[in-house]
Design a protein around this motif. Structure first.
Motif, mmCIF file in Angstrom:
data_model
loop_
_atom_site.group_PDB
_atom_site.id
_atom_site.type_symbol
_atom_site.label_atom_id
_atom_site.label_comp_id
_atom_site.label_asym_id
_atom_site.label_seq_id
_atom_site.Cartn_x
_atom_site.Cartn_y
_atom_site.Cartn_z
ATOM 1 N N GLN A 34 35.541 45.350 40.798
ATOM 2 C CA GLN A 34 36.781 45.427 41.569
ATOM 3 C C GLN A 34 36.848 44.194 42.472
ATOM 4 O O GLN A 34 35.993 43.993 43.328
ATOM 5 N N LYS A 35 37.851 43.372 42.302
ATOM 6 C CA LYS A 35 37.855 42.024 42.864
ATOM 7 C C LYS A 35 37.680 42.004 44.382
ATOM 8 O O LYS A 35 36.964 41.152 44.912
ATOM 9 N N ASP A 36 38.309 42.923 45.121
ATOM 10 C CA ASP A 36 38.149 42.910 46.572
ATOM 11 C C ASP A 36 36.725 43.288 46.969
ATOM 12 O O ASP A 36 36.150 42.728 47.911
ATOM 13 N N LYS B 52 35.037 47.348 50.982
ATOM 14 C CA LYS B 52 36.301 47.246 50.250
ATOM 15 C C LYS B 52 37.150 46.054 50.690
ATOM 16 O O LYS B 52 38.246 45.858 50.173
ATOM 17 N N GLY B 53 36.610 45.226 51.650
ATOM 18 C CA GLY B 53 37.362 44.012 51.936
ATOM 19 C C GLY B 53 37.505 43.607 53.384
ATOM 20 O O GLY B 53 38.470 42.918 53.714
ATOM 21 N N TYR C 68 40.203 40.792 53.127
ATOM 22 C CA TYR C 68 40.647 40.408 51.785
ATOM 23 C C TYR C 68 42.163 40.244 51.780
ATOM 24 O O TYR C 68 42.892 41.151 52.223
ATOM 25 N N HIS D 265 45.001 40.800 50.230
ATOM 26 C CA HIS D 265 45.769 41.477 49.187
ATOM 27 C C HIS D 265 47.196 40.918 49.151
ATOM 28 O O HIS D 265 47.840 40.784 50.207
ATOM 29 N N GLU E 143 51.212 40.626 48.811
ATOM 30 C CA GLU E 143 52.291 41.535 49.152
ATOM 31 C C GLU E 143 52.932 42.079 47.876
ATOM 32 O O GLU E 143 52.889 41.453 46.817
ATOM 33 N N GLU E 144 53.502 43.262 48.002
ATOM 34 C CA GLU E 144 54.150 43.892 46.857
ATOM 35 C C GLU E 144 55.244 42.974 46.302
ATOM 36 O O GLU E 144 56.063 42.435 47.049
ATOM 37 N N TRP F 178 44.770 36.605 44.305
ATOM 38 C CA TRP F 178 43.992 37.673 44.933
ATOM 39 C C TRP F 178 44.367 39.057 44.402
ATOM 40 O O TRP F 178 43.993 40.067 44.989
ATOM 41 N N LYS F 179 45.105 39.068 43.311
ATOM 42 C CA LYS F 179 45.485 40.352 42.727
ATOM 43 C C LYS F 179 44.236 41.098 42.254
ATOM 44 O O LYS F 179 43.336 40.516 41.664
ATOM 45 N N VAL F 180 44.207 42.408 42.517
ATOM 46 C CA VAL F 180 43.083 43.237 42.090
ATOM 47 C C VAL F 180 43.519 44.032 40.865
ATOM 48 O O VAL F 180 44.337 44.947 40.953
#
Length: 467
Positions: free
Chosen positions: A213-215, A353-354, A367, A369, A371-372, A379-381
């Motif tokens: 999981q990238k983060d 988790k970040g 991390y 993340h 924005e929507e 940085w997309k997980v």
């Protein structure tokens, strides 16, 4: 597999000398966390210090692939067609092009039929031929023998050691859901299979998800590079509501009842400290990079209405340098919920988790993340349930073998160690764990009575042999 043959295998596995003949020293399991498995994200492996201290050269991560590369078709067979198995099949198909589900196996026909229908209605519109749908306790072997390249092992964990062994013997790549065993005998059996898979160059990926999981991975990288100094402790929590329950129905034998209610029986699931809390304890094991020497556990049961398990655990793990970590899990509806993995260092602490903090509690990194709606994928997980299959397929198609089995066995053993201590009320050492002949469950898998497994939880200080 017929019952007589299966009984012989079970009895063989209860003999500790069998593992010695296989060349596995139970006292010296190496605590490698198989970080090279993450290298399949790109084309390079990772190197880290097992002590938790940063290497002289800063660790960098290869880019995460969001889809496995194209290649010749890979045929997968699903063994265990419940909700998680069906989900894993879809996750595999989502991982890249030219991926197929060509065989299904389950003990129950209704479960297989439900899975088959869901796959048919999915965006992948999977049609599995009648001749490749298998029912019964030997369905796993029939799936393996059906011409597949890869198997998805998603049955209740009690069966995992046997299914992994059979898949490795047949030369199949493996996705294996967590945990890989419910007792020390089964875990040692899996470690033997992991070694054999490595020798054969087979890819093997576990379902613990956090390490892909990238983060989580980026947070680990920064900590491994010294962001919080030297790791001195960890505080790991997974508190949530109660799990699903299946009430016994008229006409069900003991075996059918237990299998349909498997998450509530220790011999099938390992209890929730093993079956679910392993996600969080695996994070702890990943950061610390070595196994504890002692577990001091406690727990109990307040609200569960079926099965023989606890609904809360608290375990203190002690390491060879005197370091303590604390892990707590609860499955009781109506309480506060929390899932966190805090890693504590000499210069700060990290939320795995970040987030990273200094010793004053000030956030020094978070991390980023996206924005929507953002189109920037830096940085997309990616959904980790898909990412693990991306890594698996990439490893197969590039020849960069990925195998995280050893890390999964160690994390499984640590959770079993905590459960054994909590069930008995006694401290359990790593040496005791590795020399334990504890093998849960019946000696034969068949529908009918299951003697000697009462539907009551262990009582600490009274049943020292339970675990």
């Amino acid at each position: 597999m017929n019952n007589k043959k299966h009984k012989g295998l079970m009895e063989k596995e209860n003999n500790l000398k069998n593992t010695e003949r296989e060349g596995i020293d139970r006292r010296s399991f190496i605590s490698r966390t198989s970080l090279a498995a993450l290298g399949v994200i790109g084309t390079a492996g990772l190197v880290s210090s097992c002590s938790g201290k940063p290497d002289k050269k800063e660790i960098e991560l290869p880019p995460f692939l969001t889809q496995a590369p194209d290649g010749k078709p890979i045929k997968a067979g699903l063994i265990g067609c419940g909700g998680r198995g069906t989900g894993a099949a879809v996750n595999f198909l989502d991982a890249g092009p030219n991926l197929q589900i060509t065989a299904l196996g389950d003990v129950f026909k209704d479960k297989l039929d439900q899975c088959r229908e869901q796959l048919r209605k999915s965006k992948h519109a999977v049609e599995v031929a009648d001749e490749n749908c298998f029912i019964g306790f030997d369905a796993y072997q029939k799936v393996i023998d059906s011409g597949v390249d890869l198997v998805l092992l998603c049955t209740p964990p009690a069966f995992r050691p046997y299914h992994i062994e059979a898949a490795v013997n047949a030369g199949k790549h493996i996705f294996m859901e967590k945990p890989v065993a419910v007792d020390p005998v089964g875990a040692r059996k899996v470690m033997i299979s992991v070694k054999r898979a490595q020798e054969k160059g087979l890819c093997m990926v576990s379902g613990t998800i956090r390490r892909v999981q990238k983060d989580f991975v980026e947070t680990w990288r920064r900590v491994a590079n010294g962001a919080i100094g030297e790791i001195v402790s960890a505080h790991i929590t997974r508190n949530g509501g109660g799990l699903w329950v299946m009430q016994r129905q008229p006409g069900w034998t003991d075996m059918e009842y237990m299998l349909r209610n498997w998450a509530n029986f220790c011999w099938l699931s390992g209890d929730h400290i093993v079956e679910q809390f392993i996600h969080e304890i695996d994070v702890m094991n990943w950061y610390i990079g070595k196994n504890p020497v002692t577990a001091m556990g406690w727990g109990g049961r307040q609200r569960r209405v079926t099965g023989d398990q606890y609904d809360f655990f608290s375990v203190e793990y002690i390491y060879d340098n005197g370091m303590h970590t604390h892990c707590a899990a609860r499955q009781i509806t109506g309480c506060s919920n929390l899932t966190e993995q805090f890693i504590v260092g000499t210069e700060g602490y990290a939320n795995a988790k970040g987030m990273i903090f200094n010793l004053k509690g000030e956030e020094i990194w978070k991390y980023p993340h996206p924005e929507e709606g953002s189109t920037d994928e830096t940085w997309k997980v990616t959904d980790p349930f898909v990412q693990e299959h991306i890594n698996l397929v990439t490893g197969i198609r590039t020849g960069n073998t990925v195998n995280d089995g050893e890390a999964q066995v160690n994390s499984t053993l640590i959770t079993i160690m905590g459960r054994m201590s909590a069930y008995t009320g006694k401290d359990v050492s790593w040496d005791e764990l590795m020399n334990s002949d504890l093998a849960l469950g019946p000696k034969v898998f068949e529908f009918g009575p299951v003697p000697d497994i009462p539907e009551v939880p262990p009582v600490i200080g009274v049943a020292p042999n339970l675990g």
